[in-house]
Design a protein around this motif. Sequence first.
Motif, PDB file in Angstrom:
ATOM      1  N   ALA A 184      15.285  -6.125  -7.895  1.00 36.76           N
ATOM      2  CA  ALA A 184      15.775  -4.753  -8.039  1.00 36.76           C
ATOM      3  C   ALA A 184      14.964  -3.820  -7.140  1.00 36.76           C
ATOM      4  CB  ALA A 184      15.657  -4.306  -9.496  1.00 36.76           C
ATOM      5  N   PRO A 185      15.590  -2.754  -6.632  1.00 39.79           N
ATOM      6  CA  PRO A 185      14.878  -1.832  -5.728  1.00 39.79           C
ATOM      7  C   PRO A 185      13.575  -1.295  -6.309  1.00 39.79           C
ATOM      8  CG  PRO A 185      17.225  -1.373  -5.683  1.00 39.79           C
ATOM      9  CD  PRO A 185      17.019  -2.401  -6.764  1.00 39.79           C
ATOM     10  N   ARG A 186      13.538  -1.020  -7.617  1.00 34.27           N
ATOM     11  CA  ARG A 186      12.318  -0.491  -8.226  1.00 34.27           C
ATOM     12  C   ARG A 186      11.182  -1.507  -8.127  1.00 34.27           C
ATOM     13  NH1 ARG A 186      10.157  -1.457 -12.989  1.00 34.27           N
ATOM     14  NH2 ARG A 186      12.040  -2.536 -13.692  1.00 34.27           N
ATOM     15  N   VAL A 187      11.490  -2.774  -8.362  1.00 36.61           N
ATOM     16  CA  VAL A 187      10.473  -3.820  -8.300  1.00 36.61           C
ATOM     17  C   VAL A 187      10.026  -4.025  -6.857  1.00 36.61           C
ATOM     18  CG1 VAL A 187       9.975  -6.237  -8.788  1.00 36.61           C
ATOM     19  CG2 VAL A 187      11.412  -4.921 -10.351  1.00 36.61           C
ATOM     20  N   VAL A 188      10.976  -3.998  -5.932  1.00 42.19           N
ATOM     21  CA  VAL A 188      10.632  -4.124  -4.512  1.00 42.19           C
ATOM     22  C   VAL A 188       9.664  -3.025  -4.102  1.00 42.19           C
ATOM     23  CG1 VAL A 188      11.529  -4.028  -2.154  1.00 42.19           C
ATOM     24  CG2 VAL A 188      12.781  -5.293  -3.920  1.00 42.19           C
ATOM     25  N   SER A 189       9.935  -1.804  -4.535  1.00 39.76           N
ATOM     26  CA  SER A 189       9.060  -0.684  -4.208  1.00 39.76           C
ATOM     27  C   SER A 189       7.656  -0.895  -4.752  1.00 39.76           C
ATOM     28  CB  SER A 189       9.655   0.612  -4.766  1.00 39.76           C
ATOM     29  OG  SER A 189       8.831   1.715  -4.471  1.00 39.76           O
ATOM     30  N   GLN A 190       7.548  -1.418  -5.979  1.00 42.59           N
ATOM     31  CA  GLN A 190       6.235  -1.673  -6.571  1.00 42.59           C
ATOM     32  C   GLN A 190       5.467  -2.714  -5.765  1.00 42.59           C
ATOM     33  OE1 GLN A 190       7.200  -2.903 -10.545  1.00 42.59           O
ATOM     34  NE2 GLN A 190       7.544  -0.828 -11.302  1.00 42.59           N
ATOM     35  N   ILE A 191       6.144  -3.786  -5.378  1.00 43.45           N
ATOM     36  CA  ILE A 191       5.475  -4.863  -4.647  1.00 43.45           C
ATOM     37  C   ILE A 191       5.042  -4.388  -3.268  1.00 43.45           C
ATOM     38  CG2 ILE A 191       5.887  -7.102  -3.526  1.00 43.45           C
ATOM     39  CD1 ILE A 191       7.522  -7.847  -6.034  1.00 43.45           C
ATOM     40  N   PHE A 192       5.884  -3.619  -2.601  1.00 41.09           N
ATOM     41  CA  PHE A 192       5.524  -3.144  -1.271  1.00 41.09           C
ATOM     42  C   PHE A 192       4.417  -2.092  -1.335  1.00 41.09           C
ATOM     43  CE2 PHE A 192       8.726  -4.578   2.041  1.00 41.09           C
ATOM     44  CZ  PHE A 192       9.022  -5.747   1.358  1.00 41.09           C
ATOM     45  N   ASP A 193       4.368  -1.321  -2.410  1.00 33.95           N
ATOM     46  CA  ASP A 193       3.242  -0.398  -2.595  1.00 33.95           C
ATOM     47  C   ASP A 193       1.933  -1.176  -2.712  1.00 33.95           C
ATOM     48  OD1 ASP A 193       4.861   1.832  -2.494  1.00 33.95           O
ATOM     49  OD2 ASP A 193       4.911   2.143  -4.667  1.00 33.95           O
ATOM     50  N   LEU A 195       1.344  -4.142  -1.383  1.00 35.34           N
ATOM     51  CA  LEU A 195       1.024  -4.644  -0.042  1.00 35.34           C
ATOM     52  C   LEU A 195       0.339  -3.576   0.792  1.00 35.34           C
ATOM     53  CD1 LEU A 195       4.198  -6.690   0.977  1.00 35.34           C
ATOM     54  CD2 LEU A 195       2.059  -7.506  -0.026  1.00 35.34           C
ATOM     55  N   ARG A 196       0.843  -2.371   0.712  1.00 37.48           N
ATOM     56  CA  ARG A 196       0.234  -1.288   1.484  1.00 37.48           C
ATOM     57  C   ARG A 196      -1.192  -1.030   1.016  1.00 37.48           C
ATOM     58  NH1 ARG A 196       1.194  -0.159   6.358  1.00 37.48           N
ATOM     59  NH2 ARG A 196      -1.073  -0.100   6.433  1.00 37.48           N
ATOM     60  N   GLU A 197      -1.419  -1.117  -0.296  1.00 40.00           N
ATOM     61  CA  GLU A 197      -2.771  -0.921  -0.826  1.00 40.00           C
ATOM     62  C   GLU A 197      -3.709  -2.034  -0.368  1.00 40.00           C
ATOM     63  OE1 GLU A 197      -5.217  -0.752  -5.058  1.00 40.00           O
ATOM     64  OE2 GLU A 197      -3.032  -0.731  -5.080  1.00 40.00           O
ATOM     65  N   LEU A 198      -3.216  -3.272  -0.346  1.00 38.57           N
ATOM     66  CA  LEU A 198      -4.046  -4.393   0.083  1.00 38.57           C
ATOM     67  C   LEU A 198      -4.525  -4.212   1.511  1.00 38.57           C
ATOM     68  CD1 LEU A 198      -2.009  -7.391  -1.386  1.00 38.57           C
ATOM     69  CD2 LEU A 198      -4.213  -6.541  -2.192  1.00 38.57           C
ATOM     70  N   VAL A 199      -3.693  -3.629   2.342  1.00 44.04           N
ATOM     71  CA  VAL A 199      -4.057  -3.406   3.737  1.00 44.04           C
ATOM     72  C   VAL A 199      -4.941  -2.167   3.882  1.00 44.04           C
ATOM     73  CG1 VAL A 199      -3.127  -2.808   5.997  1.00 44.04           C
ATOM     74  CG2 VAL A 199      -2.082  -4.634   4.668  1.00 44.04           C
ATOM     75  N   ASP A 200      -4.533  -1.069   3.275  1.00 42.75           N
ATOM     76  CA  ASP A 200      -5.243   0.195   3.476  1.00 42.75           C
ATOM     77  C   ASP A 200      -6.615   0.206   2.818  1.00 42.75           C
ATOM     78  OD1 ASP A 200      -3.115   1.158   4.907  1.00 42.75           O
ATOM     79  OD2 ASP A 200      -2.247   2.284   3.244  1.00 42.75           O
ATOM     80  N   ARG A 201      -6.748  -0.419   1.660  1.00 42.35           N
ATOM     81  CA  ARG A 201      -7.996  -0.315   0.909  1.00 42.35           C
ATOM     82  C   ARG A 201      -8.814  -1.596   0.899  1.00 42.35           C
ATOM     83  NH1 ARG A 201      -7.498   1.739  -4.814  1.00 42.35           N
ATOM     84  NH2 ARG A 201      -9.709   2.161  -4.436  1.00 42.35           N
ATOM     85  N   ARG A 202      -8.172  -2.717   1.226  1.00 39.41           N
ATOM     86  CA  ARG A 202      -8.883  -3.999   1.138  1.00 39.41           C
ATOM     87  C   ARG A 202      -8.907  -4.761   2.448  1.00 39.41           C
ATOM     88  NH1 ARG A 202      -6.616  -2.357  -3.968  1.00 39.41           N
ATOM     89  NH2 ARG A 202      -7.985  -2.995  -5.647  1.00 39.41           N
TER      90      ARG A 202
END
Length: 253
Positions: A184-193, A195-202
């Motif tokens: 579902a789009p809501r779940v996709v958005s959560q997972i991609f958020d 991913l962005r955190e893993l790159v930006d902060r980790r």
Amino acid sequence: MSAPDGVGTPLGTELEIEHLSAAYGPITALDDVSLPSRPGRITAVLGANGAGKTTLLRTISGLVRPRTGHVRLGGRALTGAAPEAIAAAGIAHVPEGRGVITQLTVEENLRLGALLGRRRAKATGQRGHWDLGAVLELFPALAGRRRSPGDTLSGGERQMLVIGRALLTEPEVLLLDEPSLGLAPRVVSQIFDVLRELVDRRALTVVLVEQNARIALEVADLGVVLALGRVVAVDDASSLAADQALRHAYLGF
């Protein structure tokens, strides 16, 4: 122990992909494919079905042996190495299909990843970044399901579980194949958020294969477009998203 927030940490490890070619019998699946090195960033690999995207990840992770070309991680040659050796070197591959071991609980699935992570930390002499608590903090939906068998999870929870299990292997590079498929789009958005955190902060390096080019370009730093096994475009994700002719020709939006 929680995962580090990345402040003041060096950019992620460099993954070098140069002139890779691979085939299934007489069928060429990759033809002289190189990826620009962007350590600590998300590179989205895009293209139509049959473009070679999944084969590229399978070749990087050792599941397909290349005919030509080079794979290096942090300068270490991995071309043609066995999948288990590539995983031990720090490349975690999350294939399409959400490979949860359904007979095991959420926690048991995660602990399988942690076994490799502890071996990697011991071999490198470095303190591990991930533990069970850190993964459950990253994916709160799993926290209340840690004793649940894998076959009781929703599609989104299974995707979170396989990503979390991959993180527990202490990877330097995360390869993701179609993480949004069927969700579902809501779940996709959560997972991609996440991913962005893993790159930006980790400072994790991510190579993302994704059929949904629009959302992939929204989360990625760099985009690579494949067609019939060859690279046809490489640019910043925002530039590819703004290229109407390219989008219509190769990306379907």
